[in-house]
Design a protein around this motif. Structure first.
Motif, PDB file in Angstrom:
ATOM      1  N   ALA A 120     -27.387  -0.183 -28.537  1.00  0.00           N
ATOM      2  CA  ALA A 120     -27.534  -1.601 -28.888  1.00  0.00           C
ATOM      3  C   ALA A 120     -28.837  -2.161 -28.324  1.00  0.00           C
ATOM      4  O   ALA A 120     -29.568  -2.872 -29.015  1.00  0.00           O
ATOM      5  N   TYR A 121     -29.134  -1.823 -27.056  1.00  0.00           N
ATOM      6  CA  TYR A 121     -30.390  -2.275 -26.452  1.00  0.00           C
ATOM      7  C   TYR A 121     -31.582  -1.728 -27.231  1.00  0.00           C
ATOM      8  O   TYR A 121     -32.571  -2.418 -27.447  1.00  0.00           O
ATOM      9  N   GLU A 122     -31.458  -0.476 -27.639  1.00  0.00           N
ATOM     10  CA  GLU A 122     -32.541   0.149 -28.399  1.00  0.00           C
ATOM     11  C   GLU A 122     -32.737  -0.584 -29.723  1.00  0.00           C
ATOM     12  O   GLU A 122     -33.866  -0.867 -30.123  1.00  0.00           O
ATOM     13  N   ALA A 123     -31.631  -0.911 -30.381  1.00  0.00           N
ATOM     14  CA  ALA A 123     -31.693  -1.648 -31.651  1.00  0.00           C
ATOM     15  C   ALA A 123     -32.334  -3.014 -31.459  1.00  0.00           C
ATOM     16  O   ALA A 123     -33.023  -3.525 -32.344  1.00  0.00           O
ATOM     17  N   ALA A 124     -32.132  -3.597 -30.267  1.00  0.00           N
ATOM     18  CA  ALA A 124     -32.692  -4.914 -29.972  1.00  0.00           C
ATOM     19  C   ALA A 124     -34.152  -4.819 -29.520  1.00  0.00           C
ATOM     20  O   ALA A 124     -34.794  -5.830 -29.259  1.00  0.00           O
ATOM     21  N   GLY A 125     -34.659  -3.586 -29.415  1.00  0.00           N
ATOM     22  CA  GLY A 125     -36.039  -3.394 -28.996  1.00  0.00           C
ATOM     23  C   GLY A 125     -36.213  -3.408 -27.485  1.00  0.00           C
ATOM     24  O   GLY A 125     -37.327  -3.465 -26.977  1.00  0.00           O
ATOM     25  N   ASN A 126     -35.108  -3.348 -26.762  1.00  0.00           N
ATOM     26  CA  ASN A 126     -35.158  -3.341 -25.299  1.00  0.00           C
ATOM     27  C   ASN A 126     -35.136  -1.885 -24.807  1.00  0.00           C
ATOM     28  O   ASN A 126     -34.148  -1.419 -24.244  1.00  0.00           O
ATOM     29  N   THR A 127     -36.259  -1.192 -25.049  1.00  0.00           N
ATOM     30  CA  THR A 127     -36.308   0.246 -24.788  1.00  0.00           C
ATOM     31  C   THR A 127     -36.150   0.611 -23.318  1.00  0.00           C
ATOM     32  O   THR A 127     -35.515   1.604 -23.009  1.00  0.00           O
ATOM     33  N   LYS A 128     -36.702  -0.196 -22.424  1.00  0.00           N
ATOM     34  CA  LYS A 128     -36.606   0.138 -20.995  1.00  0.00           C
ATOM     35  C   LYS A 128     -35.155   0.183 -20.528  1.00  0.00           C
ATOM     36  O   LYS A 128     -34.751   1.123 -19.851  1.00  0.00           O
ATOM     37  N   SER A 129     -34.376  -0.850 -20.892  1.00  0.00           N
ATOM     38  CA  SER A 129     -32.965  -0.878 -20.502  1.00  0.00           C
ATOM     39  C   SER A 129     -32.205   0.257 -21.171  1.00  0.00           C
ATOM     40  O   SER A 129     -31.367   0.902 -20.547  1.00  0.00           O
ATOM     41  N   ALA A 130     -32.495   0.489 -22.448  1.00  0.00           N
ATOM     42  CA  ALA A 130     -31.836   1.569 -23.182  1.00  0.00           C
ATOM     43  C   ALA A 130     -32.082   2.900 -22.465  1.00  0.00           C
ATOM     44  O   ALA A 130     -31.148   3.669 -22.221  1.00  0.00           O
ATOM     45  N   TYR A 131     -33.334   3.136 -22.107  1.00  0.00           N
ATOM     46  CA  TYR A 131     -33.706   4.384 -21.432  1.00  0.00           C
ATOM     47  C   TYR A 131     -32.930   4.565 -20.130  1.00  0.00           C
ATOM     48  O   TYR A 131     -32.365   5.617 -19.872  1.00  0.00           O
ATOM     49  N   LYS A 132     -32.887   3.505 -19.313  1.00  0.00           N
ATOM     50  CA  LYS A 132     -32.182   3.578 -18.026  1.00  0.00           C
ATOM     51  C   LYS A 132     -30.719   3.947 -18.215  1.00  0.00           C
ATOM     52  O   LYS A 132     -30.168   4.743 -17.448  1.00  0.00           O
ATOM     53  N   ILE A 133     -30.089   3.357 -19.236  1.00  0.00           N
ATOM     54  CA  ILE A 133     -28.667   3.615 -19.465  1.00  0.00           C
ATOM     55  C   ILE A 133     -28.456   5.036 -19.998  1.00  0.00           C
ATOM     56  O   ILE A 133     -27.547   5.732 -19.560  1.00  0.00           O
ATOM     57  N   TYR A 134     -29.297   5.463 -20.938  1.00  0.00           N
ATOM     58  CA  TYR A 134     -29.191   6.857 -21.422  1.00  0.00           C
ATOM     59  C   TYR A 134     -29.288   7.818 -20.240  1.00  0.00           C
ATOM     60  O   TYR A 134     -28.540   8.786 -20.153  1.00  0.00           O
ATOM     61  N   LYS A 135     -30.227   7.548 -19.328  1.00  0.00           N
ATOM     62  CA  LYS A 135     -30.405   8.417 -18.160  1.00  0.00           C
ATOM     63  C   LYS A 135     -29.139   8.458 -17.302  1.00  0.00           C
ATOM     64  O   LYS A 135     -28.751   9.518 -16.812  1.00  0.00           O
ATOM     65  N   ARG A 136     -28.499   7.309 -17.136  1.00  0.00           N
ATOM     66  CA  ARG A 136     -27.261   7.258 -16.353  1.00  0.00           C
ATOM     67  C   ARG A 136     -26.168   8.110 -17.006  1.00  0.00           C
ATOM     68  O   ARG A 136     -25.413   8.795 -16.314  1.00  0.00           O
ATOM     69  N   VAL A 137     -26.096   8.050 -18.332  1.00  0.00           N
ATOM     70  CA  VAL A 137     -25.114   8.863 -19.057  1.00  0.00           C
ATOM     71  C   VAL A 137     -25.407  10.343 -18.824  1.00  0.00           C
ATOM     72  O   VAL A 137     -24.517  11.128 -18.493  1.00  0.00           O
ATOM     73  N   VAL A 138     -26.684  10.716 -18.988  1.00  0.00           N
ATOM     74  CA  VAL A 138     -27.097  12.112 -18.820  1.00  0.00           C
ATOM     75  C   VAL A 138     -26.846  12.598 -17.391  1.00  0.00           C
ATOM     76  O   VAL A 138     -26.412  13.735 -17.180  1.00  0.00           O
ATOM     77  N   ASP A 139     -27.089  11.723 -16.401  1.00  0.00           N
ATOM     78  CA  ASP A 139     -26.827  12.085 -15.005  1.00  0.00           C
ATOM     79  C   ASP A 139     -25.353  12.417 -14.794  1.00  0.00           C
ATOM     80  O   ASP A 139     -25.014  13.296 -14.010  1.00  0.00           O
ATOM     81  N   GLN A 140     -24.480  11.698 -15.470  1.00  0.00           N
ATOM     82  CA  GLN A 140     -23.043  11.946 -15.312  1.00  0.00           C
ATOM     83  C   GLN A 140     -22.555  13.117 -16.158  1.00  0.00           C
ATOM     84  O   GLN A 140     -21.656  13.831 -15.751  1.00  0.00           O
ATOM     85  N   ARG A 141     -23.138  13.266 -17.345  1.00  0.00           N
ATOM     86  CA  ARG A 141     -22.792  14.412 -18.187  1.00  0.00           C
ATOM     87  C   ARG A 141     -23.965  14.769 -19.071  1.00  0.00           C
ATOM     88  O   ARG A 141     -24.216  14.115 -20.070  1.00  0.00           O
ATOM     89  N   SER A 142     -24.663  15.844 -18.677  1.00  0.00           N
ATOM     90  CA  SER A 142     -25.935  16.162 -19.330  1.00  0.00           C
ATOM     91  C   SER A 142     -25.790  16.463 -20.823  1.00  0.00           C
ATOM     92  O   SER A 142     -26.689  16.206 -21.603  1.00  0.00           O
TER      93      SER A 142
END
Length: 111
Positions: free
Chosen positions: A68-90
């Motif tokens: 949703a953040y990515e769709a809104a053009g908020n790439t920095k927040s989107a990136y941080k959240i994707y990273k958190r997901v990957v940290d928990q389950r790659s």
């Protein structure tokens, strides 16, 4: 169409008292698809603070929030959240979260 879809999901979400986390997840996705990014962000944040959500639902909620953040053009927040997901389950979503994070890394110029 899309509007009816969202409406139907919203009704289900309101009826589903037993498993509201799942309902919020569906609703968040439907809102994002229908272009109501703000609505999607609101409901997904609500999901993430919900006590009924299990690990899978929280990870999925984070992933869709990032979308949703990515769709809104908020790439920095989107990136941080994707990273958190990957940290928990790659391998979340068969690597979907990792792929999105990598794509945003190059977009944001992060090595």
């Amino acid at each position: 169409g899309e509007q009816q879809d969202t409406e139907r999901v919203r009704r289900v979400a309101l009826q589903e008292d037993g498993d509201t986390a799942e309902a919020m997840l569906l609703l968040g996705q439907a809102l994002c698809r229908s272009g109501d990014v703000r609505g999607a962000v609101d409901i997904l944040k609500k999901l993430l603070s919900s006590r009924t959500a299990g690990t899978e639902q929280l990870l999925a909620g984070m992933f869709h929030l990032a979308e949703a953040y990515e769709a809104a053009g908020n790439t920095k927040s989107a990136y941080k959240i994707y990273k958190r997901v990957v940290d928990q389950r790659s391998d979340f979503g068969d690597g979907a979260a990792r792929n999105r994070a990598l794509a945003l890394e190059s977009e944001l110029g992060i090595n």
